[in-house]
Scaffold this motif. Structure first.
Motif, mmCIF file in Angstrom:
data_model
loop_
_atom_site.group_PDB
_atom_site.id
_atom_site.type_symbol
_atom_site.label_atom_id
_atom_site.label_comp_id
_atom_site.label_asym_id
_atom_site.label_seq_id
_atom_site.Cartn_x
_atom_site.Cartn_y
_atom_site.Cartn_z
ATOM 1 N N SER A 49 43.404 -19.694 16.726
ATOM 2 C CA SER A 49 44.812 -19.766 17.109
ATOM 3 C C SER A 49 45.725 -19.657 15.896
ATOM 4 C CB SER A 49 45.088 -21.086 17.848
ATOM 5 O OG SER A 49 44.723 -22.196 17.039
ATOM 6 N N ASP A 50 45.196 -19.976 14.704
ATOM 7 C CA ASP A 50 46.025 -19.878 13.496
ATOM 8 C C ASP A 50 46.292 -18.438 13.094
ATOM 9 O OD1 ASP A 50 46.170 -22.593 13.339
ATOM 10 O OD2 ASP A 50 44.535 -22.805 11.897
ATOM 11 N N ALA A 51 45.481 -17.497 13.623
ATOM 12 C CA ALA A 51 45.669 -16.099 13.249
ATOM 13 C C ALA A 51 47.021 -15.578 13.722
ATOM 14 C CB ALA A 51 44.537 -15.243 13.824
ATOM 15 N N LEU A 52 47.506 -16.116 14.854
ATOM 16 C CA LEU A 52 48.795 -15.694 15.398
ATOM 17 C C LEU A 52 49.652 -16.940 15.602
ATOM 18 C CD1 LEU A 52 50.349 -13.192 16.430
ATOM 19 C CD2 LEU A 52 49.546 -13.778 18.722
ATOM 20 N N ASP A 53 50.820 -16.935 14.968
ATOM 21 C CA ASP A 53 51.731 -18.080 15.054
ATOM 22 C C ASP A 53 52.480 -18.009 16.384
ATOM 23 O OD1 ASP A 53 53.407 -20.188 14.628
ATOM 24 O OD2 ASP A 53 54.654 -19.180 13.133
ATOM 25 N N LEU A 54 51.946 -18.735 17.395
ATOM 26 C CA LEU A 54 52.531 -18.700 18.733
ATOM 27 C C LEU A 54 53.714 -19.659 18.834
ATOM 28 C CD1 LEU A 54 49.255 -18.679 20.849
ATOM 29 C CD2 LEU A 54 50.835 -16.767 20.534
ATOM 30 N N ARG A 99 43.697 -7.751 24.052
ATOM 31 C CA ARG A 99 44.230 -8.294 25.307
ATOM 32 C C ARG A 99 45.613 -8.891 25.092
ATOM 33 N NH1 ARG A 99 39.633 -12.283 26.903
ATOM 34 N NH2 ARG A 99 41.256 -13.055 28.320
ATOM 35 N N ALA A 100 45.772 -9.664 24.014
ATOM 36 C CA ALA A 100 47.079 -10.256 23.728
ATOM 37 C C ALA A 100 48.115 -9.177 23.456
ATOM 38 C CB ALA A 100 46.959 -11.201 22.532
ATOM 39 N N PHE A 101 47.691 -8.148 22.724
ATOM 40 C CA PHE A 101 48.621 -7.050 22.442
ATOM 41 C C PHE A 101 49.053 -6.357 23.737
ATOM 42 C CE2 PHE A 101 49.560 -2.609 21.416
ATOM 43 C CZ PHE A 101 50.482 -2.763 20.389
ATOM 44 N N GLY A 102 48.096 -6.181 24.653
ATOM 45 C CA GLY A 102 48.436 -5.568 25.934
ATOM 46 C C GLY A 102 49.411 -6.408 26.736
ATOM 47 N N MET A 103 49.208 -7.741 26.714
ATOM 48 C CA MET A 103 50.117 -8.635 27.438
ATOM 49 C C MET A 103 51.542 -8.526 26.894
ATOM 50 S SD MET A 103 47.825 -12.102 27.754
ATOM 51 C CE MET A 103 46.231 -12.132 28.559
ATOM 52 N N SER A 152 42.765 -4.579 10.997
ATOM 53 C CA SER A 152 41.897 -5.221 9.998
ATOM 54 C C SER A 152 40.563 -5.630 10.612
ATOM 55 C CB SER A 152 42.597 -6.436 9.392
ATOM 56 O OG SER A 152 42.865 -7.409 10.384
ATOM 57 N N THR A 153 40.573 -6.073 11.868
ATOM 58 C CA THR A 153 39.329 -6.475 12.520
ATOM 59 C C THR A 153 38.434 -5.272 12.776
ATOM 60 O OG1 THR A 153 40.550 -8.273 13.595
ATOM 61 C CG2 THR A 153 38.370 -7.775 14.450
ATOM 62 N N GLU A 154 39.006 -4.138 13.138
ATOM 63 C CA GLU A 154 38.208 -2.921 13.328
ATOM 64 C C GLU A 154 37.558 -2.484 12.017
ATOM 65 O OE1 GLU A 154 40.539 -0.732 17.061
ATOM 66 O OE2 GLU A 154 41.068 -0.254 14.983
ATOM 67 N N GLN A 155 38.272 -2.619 10.927
ATOM 68 C CA GLN A 155 37.680 -2.280 9.623
ATOM 69 C C GLN A 155 36.529 -3.226 9.278
ATOM 70 O OE1 GLN A 155 41.046 -2.294 6.896
ATOM 71 N NE2 GLN A 155 41.124 -0.060 6.930
ATOM 72 N N GLU A 156 36.722 -4.505 9.554
ATOM 73 C CA GLU A 156 35.648 -5.472 9.292
ATOM 74 C C GLU A 156 34.436 -5.179 10.157
ATOM 75 O OE1 GLU A 156 34.823 -10.305 9.543
ATOM 76 O OE2 GLU A 156 36.816 -9.491 9.965
ATOM 77 N N LEU A 157 34.674 -4.791 11.401
ATOM 78 C CA LEU A 157 33.566 -4.499 12.312
ATOM 79 C C LEU A 157 32.760 -3.299 11.832
ATOM 80 C CD1 LEU A 157 32.277 -5.387 14.976
ATOM 81 C CD2 LEU A 157 33.804 -3.799 16.163
ATOM 82 N N GLN A 158 33.410 -2.334 11.209
ATOM 83 C CA GLN A 158 32.698 -1.164 10.695
ATOM 84 C C GLN A 158 31.709 -1.539 9.608
ATOM 85 O OE1 GLN A 158 35.647 1.657 9.444
ATOM 86 N NE2 GLN A 158 36.221 2.256 11.524
ATOM 87 N N LYS A 171 52.280 -8.240 14.444
ATOM 88 C CA LYS A 171 51.205 -9.031 13.841
ATOM 89 C C LYS A 171 49.869 -8.731 14.508
ATOM 90 C CE LYS A 171 49.312 -12.436 11.474
ATOM 91 N NZ LYS A 171 49.045 -12.332 10.020
ATOM 92 N N LEU A 172 49.872 -8.645 15.828
ATOM 93 C CA LEU A 172 48.639 -8.343 16.547
ATOM 94 C C LEU A 172 48.126 -6.951 16.216
ATOM 95 C CD1 LEU A 172 49.362 -9.924 20.035
ATOM 96 C CD2 LEU A 172 47.481 -10.523 18.503
ATOM 97 N N ASN A 173 49.031 -6.006 16.067
ATOM 98 C CA ASN A 173 48.629 -4.647 15.712
ATOM 99 C C ASN A 173 47.915 -4.629 14.358
ATOM 100 O OD1 ASN A 173 48.438 -1.867 16.133
ATOM 101 N ND2 ASN A 173 50.341 -1.468 15.028
ATOM 102 N N ALA A 174 48.442 -5.389 13.399
ATOM 103 C CA ALA A 174 47.803 -5.480 12.075
ATOM 104 C C ALA A 174 46.453 -6.178 12.174
ATOM 105 C CB ALA A 174 48.724 -6.228 11.114
ATOM 106 N N LEU A 175 46.351 -7.220 13.006
ATOM 107 C CA LEU A 175 45.079 -7.931 13.179
ATOM 108 C C LEU A 175 44.029 -7.021 13.805
ATOM 109 C CD1 LEU A 175 46.338 -11.418 14.434
ATOM 110 C CD2 LEU A 175 45.215 -10.928 12.257
ATOM 111 N N ILE A 176 44.452 -6.195 14.767
ATOM 112 C CA ILE A 176 43.507 -5.266 15.394
ATOM 113 C C ILE A 176 42.967 -4.274 14.362
ATOM 114 C CG2 ILE A 176 43.338 -3.359 17.041
ATOM 115 C CD1 ILE A 176 45.320 -4.895 18.824
#
Length: 726
Positions: free
Chosen positions: A21-26, A717-721, A304-310, A297-302
């Motif tokens: 939850s800390d990844a995104l400041d809600l 999912r959060a980005f889609g919402m 960076s996470t895709e790069q880590e997954l690679q 913020k979510l777009n940037a997280l997506i």
């Protein structure tokens, strides 16, 4: 607009599944207050339910994320749901018990706290949609079983939550204390100095001293906050014990503000009902304002996470064992290339913090090994007594006729042996550095296969060990070779004449120093020397420290006027024997024969060079020559001569060892392993029967990939919402 809070709650639920939850400041409302400030009563009044644990000391010991959801049906029954339970709870006493149970599960029974939040949803037609975070009450002094640093722990936890820019701070302060002592307002001002996102709540207005009121605070004159202050009157402890209905308590609060002479003018902006509406409005507007920022913020997280997954690779290839051979060969080649480049200094990931690889080996050769050799004194642990004993032992039962060569050999060989330990240590250090390179040559892709990496390290380590033994043997033999033959014909060797010249220079220097020290008594000494009692036994013979030295033109010449053999300088130095009496030099008639060349022994060198030095001294007049240290003691002269020769020869040997040992290590250990590493890896590991075993993926890394996949799914999912809401 109501859907925005519901959207935020859904995003919060999604993030809670991955503990990120800390990844995104809600946007959320954080409730802060000291113990007994009335936090729990304020929340229960908003919910209109008794559901929070009560008692002395710290009751709230884990953050409670409270989501209030409005039920559209006014007749619907209130109920609650915990995120960690797949269960709907209608009895709110059970809700309280579950909070206590879940708190104790992580925070223990000793009044400690935990940062892991409890997620609770309450559905009711009587509430407005809100997201609140209830935090442990601020305290100053540990009570009972509380940890000694409980104040620091709670303050750190509270600051972490209220420091987030998207949090609205609900600072609760009892009205019956001085506002300057409010811990909640002090902390809020630290993170929100302008009061832009802080809403103050004054509790216990009914408990203020008679004749006093908090009108200046509620109207913003005493303590300015952008969001202002709201006054509330909660149930008393007696009301709680008697289970006073929440409906009656809220009616009593409303009557208090409407009837109070100071507050009735602002009664419309006081009470729990106004507080709920105010919080709902603030949260809605806050969410609406922050949605574009959250989407970016979510777009940037997506991304960076895709790069880590690679970096974790595709698990399908491992599961199906597709193209195992080419994969293993590529990993073996990459490992070998990284090993070689670390030695050559061509690695793309060169460290700028410390020496590594080939640079470290160079440092070992030129600094560690070189300094270790320099610290060894040529005559280390060699006393004058040892030198004299060696000279005497080397002559056997015969009296010493001259300085024996055997004594020099006996003394220099142990000194050369002192060069062996640092040389072998140099081999060990280079071997350890190569082992370090081996274990650090693991790419991100190779770390996926711990068994393959372990076998690679094992094969390379075995290769290094194979080359270590012959390297150690050869380096040790370099020292043995130097001890096997003492080459006194080395062009840099000082020689006997050089040693005597050095001793003469030392003697002259000391003589000049003595003359300067005795300058004040030279005149008296000269008068005293004219006295008959002070005349030397031989006219014109010089005196050094009271010892008679024969004149060179009389005593040190080869033959007298009558052709008789006279004492020579060598005779004087080596004990009074003529050349015919010295078997090492051979008969006189052989020496006079031009075709005869005596063997170049140490003794020949000493006598020949000393005779040469004798001629030089005689031509210079000889009056300035003095025996070393002002004495003619034969043993002292022999000792100093041998010591000078040992120093000269040891320095030559040390220079040779310093040059040859690094060359031997590079040839036998470093370069040999460097050239053979890839062939050895391919020979040992590129086998069909090993592919399935070597390519088994690391379980920890597989779990990290799964976590990364889950996070990526949550972010999308959060980005889609949010994207749909905008």
């Amino acid at each position: 607009m109501e859907n925005l809070i519901e959207l935020t709650n859904k995003i919060q639920d999604v993030f809670s599944t991955i503990s990120s939850s800390d990844a995104l400041d809600l946007p959320q409302i954080v409730v802060v207050g000291s113990q007994s400030a009335g936090k729990s009563s304020v929340l229960e009044n908003i919910v209109q339910r008794d559901f929070l644990p009560r008692g002395s000391g710290i009751v709230t010991r884990r953050p409670l994320v409270l989501q209030l959801i409005t039920l559209r049906d006014p007749a619907a029954q209130d109920y609650a749901e915990f995120l960690h339970l797949d269960k709907t709870i209608y009895d709110f006493a059970e809700v309280r018990a579950e909070i206590e149970k879940e708190t104790a599960r992580l925070a223990g029974q000793n009044k400690g706290i935990s940062r892991m939040p409890i997620h609770l949803k309450i559905y009711s037609p009587k509430v407005l949609s809100l997201t609140l975070v209830d935090l442990p009450g601020l305290t100053k002094i540990p009570i009972g079983d509380q940890p000694t640093d409980i104040e620091k722990q709670i303050r750190s936890l509270v600051v972490d939550y209220i420091s987030k820019p998207n949090s609205i701070i609900l600072a609760i302060t009892p009205a019956n204390i001085d506002l300057v002592n409010s811990d909640s307002l002090k902390l809020a001002r630290q993170v929100d100095p302008e009061g832009k996102r802080t809403l103050g709540v004054l509790t216990k207005l009914d408990l203020m001293d008679a004749g006093t009121n908090a009108l200046d605070i509620l109207t913003g004159r005493a303590y300015p906050l952008r969001l202002g202050f709201v006054g509330t009157v909660n149930r008393s402890q007696q009301d709680i014990l008697t289970n006073k209905a929440m409906k009656d308590a809220l009616k009593a609060e409303e009557d208090f503000f409407n009837q109070h002479p100071a507050y009735r003018r602002i009664s419309i902006r006081c009470g729990t009902d106004f507080l709920s509406k105010q919080l709902n409005s603030l949260l809605l507007n806050h969410i609406k304002e922050k949605l574009p920022e959250m989407r970016s913020k979510l777009n940037a997280l997506i991304h960076s996470t895709e790069q880590e997954l690679q970096q974790y690779g595709d698990p399908a290839m491992v599961a199906a064992n597709v193209q195992g051979g080419p994969l293993v060969l590529r990993l073996l080649t990459n490992f070998s290339s990284e090993f070689v480049s670390a030695i050559d200094g061509t690695s793309p990931n060169i460290s700028t913090k410390q020496l590594y690889g080939g640079a470290r080996i160079y440092y070992i050769f030129n600094n560690v090994f070189g300094q270790a050799l320099d610290t060894i004194a040529p005559c280390s642990q060699l006393s004058n007594h040892d030198i004299r004993t060696a000279i005497r032992n080397s002559t056997g039962p015969r009296p010493s006729l001259f300085v024996p060569e055997i004594a020099f050999d006996l003394l220099i060989k142990p000194q050369i042996k002192l060069l062996e330990p640092p040389s072998l240590k140099c081999v060990e250090l280079v071997y350890e550095e190569l082992m370090k390179i081996c274990h650090n040559c693991g790419s991100k892709e190779l770390q996926r296969y711990p068994r393959l990496f372990a076998r690679m390290a094992e094969v390379v380590s075995e290769l290094l060990r194979e080359h270590l033994s012959p390297t150690v043997t050869y380096v040790a033999s370099l020292i043995a070779i130097q001890r096997a033959y003492i080459n006194t014909n080395h062009p840099e060797f000082l020689g006997a004449a050089g040693a005597m010249a050095s001793l003469e220079s030392e003697g002259k220097r000391k003589k000049r120093s003595e003359k300067k020290r005795n300058l004040s008594i030279n005149s008296a000494a000269s008068n005293a020397s004219n006295s008959p009692m002070m005349r030397p036994q031989q006219e014109g013979a010089p005196m050094v420290n009271g010892v008679h030295i024969p004149k060179l033109h009389e005593e040190f010449s080869g033959l007298g006027d009558d052709g008789s053999q006279k004492d020579s300088f060598l005779n004087y130095f080596f004990g009074g024997a003529s050349k015919q009496d010295r078997p090492a030099l051979g008969p006189q008639d052989l020496i006079s024969n031009a075709q005869y060349v005596p063997p170049l022994s140490m003794n020949n060198i000493i006598e020949a060079e000393l005779e040469k030095k004798l001629e030089e001294v005689s031509m210079d007049g000889g009056d300035d020559w003095v025996a070393p240290h002002g004495t003619q003691n034969r043993e002292d002269i022999e000792t100093q001569l041998i010591r000078s020769l040992i120093t000269s020869y040891f320095n030559i040997t040390r220079k040779t060892i310093r040059d040859s040992v690094p060359k031997a290590i590079m040839h036998l250990l470093v370069n040999s392993c460097r050239e053979a590493v890839q062939n050895r890896l391919v020979t040992e590991l590129y086998r069909d029967d090993l592919f399935s075993e070597l390519l088994q993926e690391d379980e920890t890394l597989a779990a990290e990939r799964q976590k990364c996949l889950a996070m990526l799914d949550v972010y999308k999912r959060a980005f889609g919402m949010i994207n749909d809401a905008l």
